[in-house]
Design a protein around this motif. Structure first.
Motif, PDB file in Angstrom:
ATOM      1  N   LEU A 223      29.236  72.793  27.371  1.00  0.00           N
ATOM      2  CA  LEU A 223      28.889  72.960  25.957  1.00  0.00           C
ATOM      3  C   LEU A 223      27.482  72.452  25.623  1.00  0.00           C
ATOM      4  N   HIS A 224      26.658  72.276  26.651  1.00  0.00           N
ATOM      5  CA  HIS A 224      25.287  71.809  26.390  1.00  0.00           C
ATOM      6  C   HIS A 224      24.312  72.569  27.283  1.00  0.00           C
ATOM      7  N   THR A 225      23.771  73.665  26.737  1.00  0.00           N
ATOM      8  CA  THR A 225      22.780  74.451  27.486  1.00  0.00           C
ATOM      9  C   THR A 225      21.658  74.893  26.542  1.00  0.00           C
ATOM     10  N   HIS A 226      20.480  75.070  27.094  1.00  0.00           N
ATOM     11  CA  HIS A 226      19.302  75.485  26.308  1.00  0.00           C
ATOM     12  C   HIS A 226      18.811  76.854  26.788  1.00  0.00           C
ATOM     13  N   SER A 227      18.498  77.713  25.825  1.00  0.00           N
ATOM     14  CA  SER A 227      18.057  79.073  26.165  1.00  0.00           C
ATOM     15  C   SER A 227      16.570  79.244  25.845  1.00  0.00           C
TER      16      SER A 227
ATOM     17  N   LEU B 141      24.057  73.999  18.361  1.00  0.00           N
ATOM     18  CA  LEU B 141      22.719  73.410  18.261  1.00  0.00           C
ATOM     19  C   LEU B 141      22.836  71.954  18.687  1.00  0.00           C
ATOM     20  N   GLU B 142      21.719  71.420  19.181  1.00  0.00           N
ATOM     21  CA  GLU B 142      21.639  69.991  19.475  1.00  0.00           C
ATOM     22  C   GLU B 142      20.786  69.358  18.383  1.00  0.00           C
ATOM     23  N   ALA B 143      21.449  68.671  17.478  1.00  0.00           N
ATOM     24  CA  ALA B 143      20.736  68.042  16.357  1.00  0.00           C
ATOM     25  C   ALA B 143      20.062  66.760  16.821  1.00  0.00           C
TER      26      ALA B 143
ATOM     27  N   SER C 226      26.149  69.937  31.387  1.00  0.00           N
ATOM     28  CA  SER C 226      25.017  70.089  32.318  1.00  0.00           C
ATOM     29  C   SER C 226      23.684  69.790  31.650  1.00  0.00           C
ATOM     30  N   ASP C 227      23.563  70.079  30.340  1.00  0.00           N
ATOM     31  CA  ASP C 227      22.275  70.029  29.632  1.00  0.00           C
ATOM     32  C   ASP C 227      21.256  70.927  30.373  1.00  0.00           C
ATOM     33  N   ALA C 228      21.726  72.106  30.781  1.00  0.00           N
ATOM     34  CA  ALA C 228      20.891  73.024  31.558  1.00  0.00           C
ATOM     35  C   ALA C 228      19.731  73.555  30.718  1.00  0.00           C
ATOM     36  N   HIS C 229      18.546  73.557  31.309  1.00  0.00           N
ATOM     37  CA  HIS C 229      17.382  74.178  30.674  1.00  0.00           C
ATOM     38  C   HIS C 229      16.947  75.410  31.463  1.00  0.00           C
ATOM     39  N   ARG C 230      17.648  75.697  32.548  1.00  0.00           N
ATOM     40  CA  ARG C 230      17.426  76.913  33.340  1.00  0.00           C
ATOM     41  C   ARG C 230      18.787  77.375  33.860  1.00  0.00           C
TER      42      ARG C 230
END
Ligand SMILES: [Zn+2]
Ligand SMILES: [Zn+2]
Length: 238
Positions: A7-11, A79-81, A205-209
């Motif tokens: 539940l933590h990924t960045h696009s 969103l990550e506030a 994961s806090d994935a950024h890729r």
């Protein structure tokens, strides 16, 4: 141990190439790795790397379309506030929150105001001194009490708090404490203090890729090393 939700990924909707891949690319990897749920949780518009406000609707619509294309996985709009004041204010207001399935909240040094951020970079230090544990803790507890959030992201990463107190406040409101695969600063004593409160954890994961989606190796090792019971983690199966 199988982690089945990330539940933590960045696009790519995050500015300045902060997230490297399209939402669809993230979703495809999540499916390959047999995840059942993925949330796209770019930084909120207040963060220098956050989604542009005018793109929020487009991002949401893209996710809604992908839901139809990939019914085998649940895709959440998130969103990550950012925690931006000692009073517990965050940069996702109730109006913005209405169009989200999920809202994470964390503290980020870079979270103080878009273009002028570089000039203001010293501000976070005076507001949230790294070792001002008492007032940092109050800021988190205020944020938990006054906002509609689901997950506290990477606690202890940039500023220190009394985690037992934050976890107790989170537990009361059913807010999850994140075990972040990339940012993991809890001490053994932190874990003990949190477990005493009966709070629930979630691994992210806090994935950024794309290749980092569903990457939980460090988090799982941490869970095993610290003997965190599986019943306390909401997104794992035996
Ligand atoms: Zn973060
Ligand atoms: Zn993040």
């Amino acid at each position: 141990m199988k982690v089945y939700k990330d539940l933590h990924t960045h696009s790519k909707y995050s500015k300045w190439n902060h997230g490297k891949n399209t939402i669809e690319e993230l979703v495809k990897v999540a499916i390959e790795k047999k995840l059942e749920v993925i949330a796209i949780s770019d930084h909120a518009p207040g963060h220098p790397f956050g989604v542009r406000k005018k793109l929020l609707e487009k991002r949401r619509n893209e996710i809604l379309k992908l839901r139809e294309k990939y019914p085998q996985i649940k895709i959440l709009v998130g969103l990550e506030a950012n925690l931006v004041s000692k009073n517990g204010d965050i940069d996702v207001d109730s109006k913005l929150r209405q169009n989200l399935d999920i809202c994470l909240m964390g503290f980020h040094r870079a979270g103080f105001g878009g273009f002028w951020n570089m000039l203001k970079f010293g501000l976070w230090k005076s507001l949230f001194g790294k070792n001002q544990i008492k007032s940092n803790t109050t800021a988190y507890i205020n944020a938990i009490e006054k906002n509609n959030i689901d997950i506290i992201a990477h606690l202890q990463q940039y500023i220190k708090v009394d985690v037992g107190k934050v976890a107790a406040a989170a537990q009361k409101k059913g807010i999850l404490i994140e075990i972040n695969n990339r940012h993991l600063k809890f001490t053994k004593d932190d874990v003990k203090a949190m477990l005493k409160t009966g709070c629930k954890f979630i691994i992210s994961s806090d994935a950024h890729r794309k290749n980092s989606v569903g990457e939980f190796e460090n988090a799982i090792k941490f869970v095993v090393d610290n003997q965190i019971p599986i019943e306390n983690i909401v997104n794992v199966k035996e």
